[in-house]
Design an enzyme around this catalytic site. Structure first.
Site, mmCIF file in Angstrom:
data_model
loop_
_atom_site.group_PDB
_atom_site.id
_atom_site.type_symbol
_atom_site.label_atom_id
_atom_site.label_comp_id
_atom_site.label_asym_id
_atom_site.label_seq_id
_atom_site.Cartn_x
_atom_site.Cartn_y
_atom_site.Cartn_z
ATOM 1 N N TYR A 1 31.666 -3.070 134.552
ATOM 2 C CA TYR A 1 31.354 -1.867 133.764
ATOM 3 C C TYR A 1 31.168 -0.641 134.644
ATOM 4 O O TYR A 1 31.541 0.473 134.263
ATOM 5 C CB TYR A 1 30.161 -2.120 132.830
ATOM 6 C CG TYR A 1 30.622 -2.879 131.617
ATOM 7 C CD1 TYR A 1 31.204 -2.209 130.547
ATOM 8 C CD2 TYR A 1 30.586 -4.268 131.588
ATOM 9 C CE1 TYR A 1 31.703 -2.901 129.464
ATOM 10 C CE2 TYR A 1 31.086 -4.968 130.506
ATOM 11 C CZ TYR A 1 31.641 -4.283 129.441
ATOM 12 O OH TYR A 1 32.159 -4.964 128.378
ATOM 13 N N HIS B 1 31.295 0.180 118.709
ATOM 14 C CA HIS B 1 31.238 -0.775 119.833
ATOM 15 C C HIS B 1 30.330 -0.280 120.955
ATOM 16 O O HIS B 1 30.394 -0.799 122.064
ATOM 17 C CB HIS B 1 32.647 -1.058 120.371
ATOM 18 C CG HIS B 1 33.438 -1.987 119.500
ATOM 19 N ND1 HIS B 1 34.730 -2.365 119.773
ATOM 20 C CD2 HIS B 1 33.101 -2.639 118.356
ATOM 21 C CE1 HIS B 1 35.158 -3.199 118.829
ATOM 22 N NE2 HIS B 1 34.193 -3.367 117.954
ATOM 23 N N CYS C 1 18.017 -2.402 127.238
ATOM 24 C CA CYS C 1 17.147 -3.362 127.903
ATOM 25 C C CYS C 1 17.226 -4.701 127.172
ATOM 26 O O CYS C 1 17.073 -4.755 125.953
ATOM 27 C CB CYS C 1 15.718 -2.837 127.918
ATOM 28 S SG CYS C 1 14.551 -4.007 128.628
ATOM 29 N N CYS D 1 15.143 -2.544 133.811
ATOM 30 C CA CYS D 1 14.786 -1.527 132.834
ATOM 31 C C CYS D 1 13.682 -0.635 133.371
ATOM 32 O O CYS D 1 12.643 -1.130 133.799
ATOM 33 C CB CYS D 1 14.320 -2.202 131.548
ATOM 34 S SG CYS D 1 13.843 -1.037 130.279
ATOM 35 N N GLY E 1 45.449 5.724 116.155
ATOM 36 C CA GLY E 1 45.522 4.948 117.389
ATOM 37 C C GLY E 1 45.130 3.502 117.223
ATOM 38 O O GLY E 1 44.753 2.828 118.181
ATOM 39 N N SER F 1 45.594 0.083 113.994
ATOM 40 C CA SER F 1 46.244 -0.257 112.743
ATOM 41 C C SER F 1 45.205 -0.573 111.679
ATOM 42 O O SER F 1 44.154 -1.135 111.974
ATOM 43 C CB SER F 1 47.156 -1.460 112.945
ATOM 44 O OG SER F 1 47.526 -1.986 111.699
ATOM 45 N N ASN G 1 49.819 6.060 114.288
ATOM 46 C CA ASN G 1 49.844 5.081 115.376
ATOM 47 C C ASN G 1 51.275 4.725 115.744
ATOM 48 O O ASN G 1 52.226 5.214 115.142
ATOM 49 C CB ASN G 1 49.036 3.825 114.998
ATOM 50 C CG ASN G 1 49.553 3.168 113.728
ATOM 51 O OD1 ASN G 1 50.734 3.266 113.409
ATOM 52 N ND2 ASN G 1 48.679 2.515 112.990
ATOM 53 N N MET G 2 51.390 3.866 116.751
ATOM 54 C CA MET G 2 52.707 3.467 117.231
ATOM 55 C C MET G 2 53.247 2.275 116.435
ATOM 56 O O MET G 2 54.410 1.939 116.541
ATOM 57 C CB MET G 2 52.635 3.071 118.715
ATOM 58 C CG MET G 2 52.096 4.156 119.634
ATOM 59 S SD MET G 2 53.164 5.612 119.716
ATOM 60 C CE MET G 2 54.511 4.943 120.695
ATOM 61 N N CYS H 1 49.738 9.592 118.860
ATOM 62 C CA CYS H 1 48.880 10.436 118.023
ATOM 63 C C CYS H 1 48.600 11.797 118.668
ATOM 64 O O CYS H 1 48.269 12.745 117.962
ATOM 65 C CB CYS H 1 47.604 9.715 117.608
ATOM 66 S SG CYS H 1 46.788 8.813 118.897
HETATM 67 ZN ZN LIG Z 1 12.695 -2.607 128.484
#
Ligand SMILES: [Zn+2]
Length: 281
Positions: free
Chosen positions: A83, A139, A147, A172, A220, A222, A246-247, A264
């Site tokens: 990440y 998402h 935390c 945290c 972008g 479906s 979209n494509m 798009c």
């Molecule tokens: Zn915490």
């Protein structure tokens, strides 16, 4: 196809798209609450890697192998490294004309008492960077931490996110549970991983927006794949027009009122541009 047939086919499609766009623009001009569901295709046009599918590797792993609660439980620092890498990649990525057209449309329509909400599965915050205000990130975000002990969610744009990712992941910094001993829980990325449920509070917000929208755009991604497939059919069932940008050429596409195939960044700006009937104060 001989070149002559191809020429006439291309011309016919262009002509048809033109009529189609005029029809969409009429619907757009009357819409008061526009819900825009966006997916990976919008980010892909800004060069954001998804780490999925062929060639989508970070080191030897794909997102499906690292973006899971099991992977984090096994090796939080490896997941954090992944990440951290994705956050760093975003420093060189910028909103594209699709992100900008959406943000500009929201800004303009808000002055006319009309609303635009963006419901996105993208975690890269490019919509926010483009200036979108009303954003539901189903998402989560690459730039938020949560935390694992107390659930505290915090924005975090540090680069790098911590000096040494090796070792035990991030702790945290919150002191929410008990002033005496603090929380000291392990932080995780505030993103929805494979096998995890969507945040019910965010889903409630999404449902509210979908219940009042009078035009829905699927951009972008479906309308037949998750997560747009959770949302677009119910809107369409209410008789609200749904437009896909979209494509893809998906079999269910023609269930919806409009489909504008192509990148798009090309199809969306003219669709969301100021309509002649708009009165700008
Ligand atoms: Zn915490």
């Amino acid at each position: 196809l001989c070149s002559k047939t191809l020429f006439f086919t291309v011309r016919a499609v262009k002509h048809w798209n033109g009529l189609y766009m005029a029809d969409f623009r009429e619907v757009f001009a009357k819409a008061k609450h526009i819900a825009i569901i966006t997916g990976a295709g919008v980010s892909a046009e800004s060069g954001v890697p998804t780490f999925r599918g062929a060639g989508g590797f970070w080191r030897k792993w794909q997102a499906q192998e690292l973006a899971t609660p099991e992977a984090f439980a096994r090796n939080p620092s490896r997941v954090w490294e992944f990440y951290h890498y994705r956050r760093e990649v975003m420093l060189s990525k910028h909103p594209n004309p699709a992100h900008i057209a959406i943000a500009e449309c929201e800004r303009r329509l808000s002055k006319q008492g009309r609303s635009v909400v963006v419901i996105t599965q993208n975690i890269d915050e490019l919509h926010r960077k483009a200036g979108t205000k009303h954003l539901l990130e189903i998402h989560g975000s690459l730039f938020k931490t949560r935390c694992t002990n107390c659930g505290n969610v915090a924005a975090n744009y540090k680069s790098p996110i911590c000096p040494a990712l090796a070792g035990k992941g991030l702790k945290c910094p919150c002191q929410q549970l008990n002033a005496e001993d603090g929380c000291n829980g392990l932080l995780r990325p505030h993103v929805v991983w494979f096998g995890e449920a969507l945040d019910p509070d965010v889903l409630t917000e999404v449902e509210k927006e979908l219940a009042i929208c009078d035009l829905c755009l699927v951009v972008g991604t479906s309308s037949v794949v998750y997560p747009a497939a959770m949302f677009a059919p119910q809107v369409s069932a209410r008789g609200v027009p749904v437009a896909e940008f979209n494509m893809e050429a998906t079999p269910a596409t023609n269930r919806f009122r409009f489909h504008f195939p192509g990148p798009c960044g090309t199809t969306l700006p003219p669709a969301l541009a100021r309509h002649q009937t708009e009165i700008i104060s």
